[in-house]
Motif scaffolding. Structure first.
Motif, PDB file in Angstrom:
ATOM      1  N   HIS A 123       0.837  -1.205   0.000  1.00  0.00           N
ATOM      2  CA  HIS A 123       0.000   0.000   0.000  1.00  0.00           C
ATOM      3  C   HIS A 123       0.868   1.250   0.000  1.00  0.00           C
ATOM      4  CE1 HIS A 123      -2.722  -2.930   2.337  1.00  0.00           C
ATOM      5  NE2 HIS A 123      -2.989  -3.002   1.053  1.00  0.00           N
ATOM      6  N   LYS A 126       0.780   7.450  -0.500  1.00  0.00           N
ATOM      7  CA  LYS A 126       0.306   8.612  -1.264  1.00  0.00           C
ATOM      8  C   LYS A 126      -1.218   8.649  -1.371  1.00  0.00           C
ATOM      9  CE  LYS A 126       0.320   6.673  -5.974  1.00  0.00           C
ATOM     10  NZ  LYS A 126       0.863   6.816  -7.335  1.00  0.00           N
ATOM     11  N   PHE A 127      -1.878   7.493  -1.161  1.00  0.00           N
ATOM     12  CA  PHE A 127      -3.338   7.447  -1.244  1.00  0.00           C
ATOM     13  C   PHE A 127      -4.008   7.969   0.028  1.00  0.00           C
ATOM     14  CE2 PHE A 127      -2.066   4.036  -4.243  1.00  0.00           C
ATOM     15  CZ  PHE A 127      -2.671   4.536  -5.384  1.00  0.00           C
ATOM     16  N   GLU A 130      -5.908  11.195  -0.123  1.00  0.00           N
ATOM     17  CA  GLU A 130      -7.134  10.999  -0.894  1.00  0.00           C
ATOM     18  C   GLU A 130      -8.211  10.343  -0.035  1.00  0.00           C
ATOM     19  OE1 GLU A 130      -6.431   9.014  -4.600  1.00  0.00           O
ATOM     20  OE2 GLU A 130      -4.527  10.056  -4.921  1.00  0.00           O
ATOM     21  N   GLY A 145      -9.873   1.262   0.710  1.00  0.00           N
ATOM     22  CA  GLY A 145      -9.197   1.198  -0.576  1.00  0.00           C
ATOM     23  C   GLY A 145      -9.712   0.021  -1.375  1.00  0.00           C
ATOM     24  N   GLY A 152      -8.320   1.406 -10.129  1.00  0.00           N
ATOM     25  CA  GLY A 152      -7.641   0.620  -9.114  1.00  0.00           C
ATOM     26  C   GLY A 152      -7.196  -0.704  -9.694  1.00  0.00           C
ATOM     27  N   LYS A 250     -12.188   4.223  -2.196  1.00  0.00           N
ATOM     28  CA  LYS A 250     -11.226   5.012  -2.974  1.00  0.00           C
ATOM     29  C   LYS A 250     -10.347   4.053  -3.749  1.00  0.00           C
ATOM     30  CE  LYS A 250      -9.781   8.991  -4.240  1.00  0.00           C
ATOM     31  NZ  LYS A 250     -10.689   9.904  -4.946  1.00  0.00           N
ATOM     32  N   ARG A 251     -10.156   4.350  -5.006  1.00  0.00           N
ATOM     33  CA  ARG A 251      -9.367   3.476  -5.860  1.00  0.00           C
ATOM     34  C   ARG A 251      -7.895   3.496  -5.447  1.00  0.00           C
ATOM     35  NH1 ARG A 251     -11.462   6.273 -11.271  1.00  0.00           N
ATOM     36  NH2 ARG A 251     -11.082   8.024  -9.873  1.00  0.00           N
ATOM     37  N   ILE A 252      -7.294   2.324  -5.406  1.00  0.00           N
ATOM     38  CA  ILE A 252      -5.867   2.207  -5.083  1.00  0.00           C
ATOM     39  C   ILE A 252      -5.230   1.212  -6.040  1.00  0.00           C
ATOM     40  CG2 ILE A 252      -6.201   2.733  -2.632  1.00  0.00           C
ATOM     41  CD1 ILE A 252      -5.717  -0.319  -2.124  1.00  0.00           C
TER      42      ILE A 252
END
Length: 274
Positions: A123, A126-127, A130, A145, A152, A250-252
């Motif tokens: 992981h 930086k996410f 967001e 995520g 993603g 949230k897209r990861i």
């Protein structure tokens, strides 16, 4: 329960007290570790960089479960480098499970939000900003995520691996529900509830372990959970849905296979040079 990636309005979101804003919020990162001596310095550096550049108040709590590779020694060095107000080493003597690691970490957490993530560089920190922006948008209880929405994904996963992960999501739901609700598996009411859980679990990535929680929400969920191993993360989402907590996604990009790719390339190059 509501899960959203975008614009759909949620009925009656929880209200923040007047005057409360991001500057008053603090984010506690829980990092359970076991044999992460090589990865820990980099993931901590990335976390510090992301938080510092975003102006986010934070602390990183390392819960090492008696790693034999010297992870604890590395964590102690990081605590000295960054300061004990930012890096808190809270070790345990042996591996006692992910859920108890979170419980142990939360005892020492001073933030009102908790971030859970893996320490193996799967992981990217930086996410996190967001995640925080997404949480503020709808005042959500959880931001999870997801590797399965929009852009993603998981670097390096072939079709077979992706299908196995999808099947794990479905089978995990069945396991948790079966364990606690054996008596309602029969009859229309039980069948309807199972259908809702299986088809509308409230999140697209049930086995993911990169999430942001309100601290009190995570505490409540852990109290309710009974599963161990990888099923634990999935049960957290199922319980959240049952308790009517709001979930955003949230897209990861999961980077685990990317690092494995580089490691393989490196070891192959080393072998050729011998």
């Amino acid at each position: 329960m509501a899960s959203t990636e975008g614009s759909r309005a949620l009925p009656g979101p929880r209200r923040e007290p007047a005057g409360r804003g991001r500057r008053q919020d603090k984010y506690s990162v829980l990092l359970p570790t076991y044999n992460e001596r090589e990865n820990l310095p980099l993931v901590v550096w990335l976390l510090v960089k992301s938080f510092s550049e975003s102006g986010i108040n934070y602390e990183i709590i390392i819960i090492d479960d008696g790693s034999p590779d010297g992870t604890r020694d590395v964590a102690e060095q990081l605590e000295r480098i960054y300061g004990s107000d930012r890096i808190l080493l809270r070790p345990r003597e042996k591996k006692l499970g992910l859920g108890t690691a979170y419980i142990h970490g939360m005892k020492h957490a001073t933030g009102n939000y908790i971030i859970i993530m893996d320490a193996d560089l799967s992981h990217h920190p930086k996410f996190i900003p967001e995640f925080i922006r997404k949480q503020k948008e709808g005042n959500f209880d959880i931001v999870s995520g997801t590797r399965y929405k929009g852009n993603g994904g998981v670097y390096g996963w072939d079709l077979k691996r992706k299908m196995i992960s999808t099947l794990e999501n479905i089978s995990c739901l069945e396991i948790v529900f079966y364990e606690e609700n054996l008596d309602v598996l029969f009859g229309s009411r039980g069948a309807n509830f199972i259908t809702q859980i299986l088809l509308r679990p409230g999140a697209s990535d049930l086995t993911g372990s990169f999430r942001l929680y309100r601290k009190e929400v995570l505490q409540k969920l852990i109290e309710k959970c009974v599963s161990k191993g990888y099923v634990f993360q999935m049960e957290m989402i199922v319980r959240a849905r049952q308790l009517n907590y709001t979930i955003a996604e949230k897209r990861i990009l999961d980077l685990q296979m990317l690092w494995h790719h580089f490691e393989h390339k490196s070891s192959s190059s080393s072998s050729l040079n011998l």
